[in-house]
Enzyme design. Structure first.
Site, short mmCIF file in Angstrom:
data_model
loop_
_atom_site.label_atom_id
_atom_site.label_comp_id
_atom_site.label_asym_id
_atom_site.label_seq_id
_atom_site.Cartn_x
_atom_site.Cartn_y
_atom_site.Cartn_z
N ILE A 193 0.85 -1.11 -0.02
CA ILE A 193 0.10 -0.19 -0.06
C ILE A 193 0.90 1.23 0.05
O ILE A 193 1.70 1.47 1.03
CB ILE A 193 -1.05 -0.06 1.27
N GLU B 175 4.16 -7.90 2.71
CA GLU B 175 4.70 -8.92 4.05
C GLU B 175 4.50 -8.27 5.19
O GLU B 175 3.79 -9.18 6.18
CB GLU B 175 6.27 -9.32 3.93
N CYS C 66 12.27 -7.17 1.51
CA CYS C 66 13.18 -6.07 1.85
C CYS C 66 13.74 -6.10 3.16
O CYS C 66 13.43 -6.81 4.22
CB CYS C 66 12.48 -4.58 1.48
N1 THU Z 1 7.28 -4.28 -2.00
C1 THU Z 1 6.68 -5.32 -1.34
O1 THU Z 1 5.63 -5.05 -0.92
N2 THU Z 1 7.21 -6.50 -1.05
C2 THU Z 1 8.62 -6.58 -1.29
O2 THU Z 1 9.21 -7.78 -1.10
C3 THU Z 1 9.44 -5.82 -2.05
C4 THU Z 1 8.74 -4.35 -2.42
C5 THU Z 1 6.67 -3.02 -2.51
C6 THU Z 1 6.95 -1.80 -1.76
C7 THU Z 1 6.70 -0.99 -3.02
O3 THU Z 1 5.38 -0.54 -2.67
C8 THU Z 1 6.83 -1.56 -4.20
O4 THU Z 1 6.98 -3.01 -3.89
C9 THU Z 1 8.05 -1.10 -4.86
O5 THU Z 1 9.44 -1.20 -4.23
#
Ligand code: THU
Length: 140
Positions: free
Chosen positions: A53, A65, A100
């Protein structure tokens, strides 16, 4: 997709990944155009869901996550078995989404070293342990 208790159904890594895919369409990501879904399996067989989000101010954005983990904790579940993560990057499915560093640190707070992190690598699912992806995380 609501939080679910799958009575009598074995939640395989493949099924958890299929459930994670259902969440990608709920992602709100107008800034990165990266849509992510996560399905988190608790040790008592419940599945919680999350999607990323985003926010115009960027830093309030949150990953799929952490949404899944914080939802579970807010509902009283703190014992976690595994998480499946999937998404669409530049319109491509099947690209690996590794958690991340911030999400790994959150996992370290609540999960054991052998907590399983299931990601897509091409057409295959690959399972890593938390210890493999965060060998020396911070703790007090
Ligand atoms: N993002 C995630 O939701 N999970 C991950 O494992 C990697 C990155 C999202 C964060 C952001 O909204 C978008 O992906 C780009 O980084």
């Amino acid at each position: 997709m609501d939080d679910m208790l799958f009575d009598g159904v074995e939640i395989t890594d493949d099924l958890l990944m299929e459930l994670a895919k259902e969440l990608v369409s709920r992602s709100y990501a107008p800034y990165s155009n990266v849509n992510v879904g996560a399905a988190l399996l608790t040790k008592n067989g419940k599945v919680y869901f999350g999607c990323n989000i985003e926010n115009a101010a960027y830093s309030p954005s949150v990953c799929a996550e952490r949404v899944a983990i914080f939802t579970a904790i807010s509902q009283g579940d703190r014992e976690f078995e595994s998480i499946a993560i999937t998404g669409i990057k530049n319109g491509d499915l099947g690209e690996p989404f590794y958690p991340c560093g911030v999400c790994l640190q959150v996992m370290q707070e609540f999960c054991d070293d052998d907590f399983k992190i299931i990601v897509e690598e091409g057409l295959e699912h690959k399972t890593y342990t938390l210890k493999e992806l965060l060998p020396k995380g911070f703790s007090l």
